[in-house]
Design an enzyme around this catalytic site. Sequence first.
Site, PDB file in Angstrom:
ATOM      1  N   LYS A 177       3.983   0.903  -0.498  1.00  0.00           N
ATOM      2  CA  LYS A 177       4.386   1.534  -1.770  1.00  0.00           C
ATOM      3  C   LYS A 177       3.935   2.989  -1.975  1.00  0.00           C
ATOM      4  CE  LYS A 177       5.680  -2.345  -4.614  1.00  0.00           C
ATOM      5  NZ  LYS A 177       5.403  -3.622  -3.962  1.00  0.00           N
ATOM      6  N   PHE A 190       2.127 -12.350  -4.101  1.00  0.00           N
ATOM      7  CA  PHE A 190       3.403 -11.823  -3.607  1.00  0.00           C
ATOM      8  C   PHE A 190       3.125 -10.940  -2.396  1.00  0.00           C
ATOM      9  CE2 PHE A 190       6.704  -8.641  -3.188  1.00  0.00           C
ATOM     10  CZ  PHE A 190       7.844  -9.421  -3.220  1.00  0.00           C
ATOM     11  N   ASP A 199      -3.972  -7.367   0.942  1.00  0.00           N
ATOM     12  CA  ASP A 199      -2.659  -6.747   0.757  1.00  0.00           C
ATOM     13  C   ASP A 199      -2.818  -5.706  -0.350  1.00  0.00           C
ATOM     14  OD1 ASP A 199      -0.142  -6.009  -0.058  1.00  0.00           O
ATOM     15  OD2 ASP A 199       0.719  -8.017   0.064  1.00  0.00           O
TER      16      ASP A 199
END
Length: 391
Positions: free
Chosen positions: A249, A135, A220
């Site tokens: 995040k 993702f 990532d």
Amino acid sequence: MNVPTTPTSFLIQNYRRQDVSFVRGAGCYLYDGAGREYLDAFAGVAVCTLGHSHPKLVETLSRQAATLIHTSNHYGQLGQEELAASIVPQAFPGRMLFCNSGTEANEAAYKLVRLWGNVAHEGRKRRIIAFEGGFHGRTLGSLSITHTPSYRAPFEPLPPTDFVPFGDADALAAAMKKDDVAGVFLEPVQGESGVHVPPPGFLARVRELCTRHQALMVADEIQTGIGRTGRMFCHQHEGITPDVMSLAKGLGGGIPIGAVLATEPVAALLKPGLHGTTFGGNPFACAAGLTVMKEVTSPGFLGNVVERGLQLMEGLRRIFGPTHEVRGKGLLVGVQLQRPPTELVKAALAQGLVVGVAGNNTLRIAPALIITSAQVDELLEKLAAAHRAQG
Ligand SMILES: *Cc1c(COP(=O)(O)O)cnc(C)c1O
């Protein structure tokens, strides 16, 4: 005339939301409008690194709001310089670019990969590889390297990506044979699709293959970075460094900020005018990032993440038994369930516990990294009660 389907809301109905709204937070706790307390074991999808209303974050952000919030990237950005200087020495030599979200960080990384193939290798490298279960975000470039068919299909056509099974270095080797791959994108631990930890040595094999075939290895670390897995960055568990890393995040502790770090030769490809953002890395967001970095690099902080992670996984194995796989690293933990995780999420809310979902069968637990031993025990008690209540 169209009859509105949701007459009580002016919001586009693109989220499946829980039936609770929080109005206040303090440390690892959230409170709803009726004053009910919840232990927060999700931290806004692994975002609130320092919990809610952390005094240092409140103090810096109040001061920064009263001093300077935004100027744009047309001018010098002291906050970006300072934040990059706090991140780069913890990661690998290179330069940074700041943006506002995870997906934007991956868009910038994707553009660097394109420049690597189109400019540094004069168009000889055009293929992009990513992993099944991966993702990387919802904008079109990031979506193109995201595997989940239901996220992608309605938005085709997307830029082409070759997907390889996660954890399968031999399959990656076969896919890279022709030397036409510009970049390989991966999450060091797959978060969104179910907290999948690759076999030991996998990241090192990816590194080796990318080096051999002159492809960029893009880590990532949007979910796994900033201490989440017990190291500052998850790839450090395997003693390797990628060529490009994306962050978001946990970096701002709740204030939106994203970033990419690229090695010097890669970073140098992004010439003035080739990429940009209005808000990216404004003084307010960078002040948040710097505060988070100061706390996460303070003595004992990451040790707590490692210990609380072990305590949590051990407790989860006790509650769920051998029939449910418990996976994770540090404070990014998943429990594979045998029924839809939304039922347990609801039962947990009823016990005053906030937990999340990953993929279609995994409970995701990702509390603030400041969680204490007593709070992990409380989390486990509440989750055990929710699990029992389900029968
Ligand atoms: C959350 C996430 C993203 C997307 O970040 P947004 O801020 O939601 O755009 C990308 N990659 C990974 C690994 C993530 O966990």
